[in-house]
Design an enzyme around this catalytic site. Structure first.
Site, PDB file in Angstrom:
ATOM      1  N   GLU A 196      -6.312   1.228  -5.621  1.00  0.00           N
ATOM      2  CA  GLU A 196      -5.104   0.418  -5.806  1.00  0.00           C
ATOM      3  C   GLU A 196      -5.308  -0.981  -5.261  1.00  0.00           C
ATOM      4  O   GLU A 196      -6.191  -1.212  -4.439  1.00  0.00           O
ATOM      5  CB  GLU A 196      -3.899   1.086  -5.137  1.00  0.00           C
TER       6      GLU A 196
ATOM      7  N   HIS B  36       0.815  -1.230   0.000  1.00  0.00           N
ATOM      8  CA  HIS B  36       0.000   0.000   0.000  1.00  0.00           C
ATOM      9  C   HIS B  36       0.842   1.271   0.000  1.00  0.00           C
ATOM     10  O   HIS B  36       0.344   2.330   0.354  1.00  0.00           O
ATOM     11  CB  HIS B  36      -0.978   0.025   1.183  1.00  0.00           C
TER      12      HIS B  36
ATOM     13  N   SER C 204      -4.146  -7.029  -1.320  1.00  0.00           N
ATOM     14  CA  SER C 204      -5.097  -6.237  -0.563  1.00  0.00           C
ATOM     15  C   SER C 204      -5.520  -5.040  -1.401  1.00  0.00           C
ATOM     16  O   SER C 204      -4.711  -4.468  -2.126  1.00  0.00           O
ATOM     17  CB  SER C 204      -4.417  -5.786   0.727  1.00  0.00           C
TER      18      SER C 204
END
Length: 193
Positions: free
Chosen positions: A143, A69, A117
């Site tokens: 994303e 992330h 994720s």
């Protein structure tokens, strides 16, 4: 009362995980970024159709592939992102000319890095009073990251090397097991004699 009547809302970003399938030698892989109806560790459930508007507006090219992330760590591109009956299906290509992407690729192949994720902003949600579950009805997908610890504990990499061979072997094994189960549980005819 409508949201517009309450004034500005703080942005909410939640993450959910994915199971990868078939990481190739060239850095291509596929899997599910979200499984509809499953409760993640943050007590969120993504509902079917939650990403449809975002995908129509952004397409797969507008959703970034990141490492953990981190917006400073792009590692490839998503070539396909679509919703199906099971969840949010994705296909990606690691940028093997990027050092971090090569590291990620090696870790995926060895099984050391096995989760994905999603990062999104909630557009519409409904809270279930019983159990404290938040149902995401619409989400703006920003994303999808390769991560060490996914929000869905069951989201893990499968089939890393020689993806096509493993997929074919799994299919053949499943056929063999179904045939064996049918034979095992087939009603037997009484013997004559």
């Amino acid at each position: 009362m409508r949201n517009a009547d309450r004034g500005p809302r703080p942005a909410t970003t939640r993450f959910a995980a994915l199971t990868l399938k078939g990481v190739s030698g060239e850095g291509r892989f596929s899997g599910y970024a979200s499984l509809f109806g499953e409760v993640d560790l943050g007590k969120d459930v993504i509902e079917r159709g939650a990403f449809s508007r975002s995908l129509t507006e952004r397409g797969s090219g507008g959703v970034r592939m990141l490492f953990q992330h981190d917006p400073a760590e792009p590692i490839g591109v998503w070539t396909t992102i679509r919703e199906d009956a099971r969840g949010l299906y994705v296909e990606g290509q690691l940028a093997t000319g990027v050092a971090r992407a090569r590291e990620v690729h090696q870790l995926m192949k060895s099984g050391g890095l096995d989760g994905l994720s999603i990062g999104f902003q909630t557009v519409r949600a409904r809270n279930d009073a019983k159990g404290g579950i938040r149902r995401i009805l619409e989400a703006d997908l920003w994303e999808i990251s390769v991560v060490t610890f996914p929000m869905l504990p069951s989201a893990r990499v499968s089939n890393v090397k020689h993806a096509r061979w493993f997929r074919d072997a799994e299919t053949e094994l499943a056929r063999t097991l179904r045939r064996a189960a049918r034979n095992l549980f087939k009603p037997r005819q009484p013997s004559k004699g």
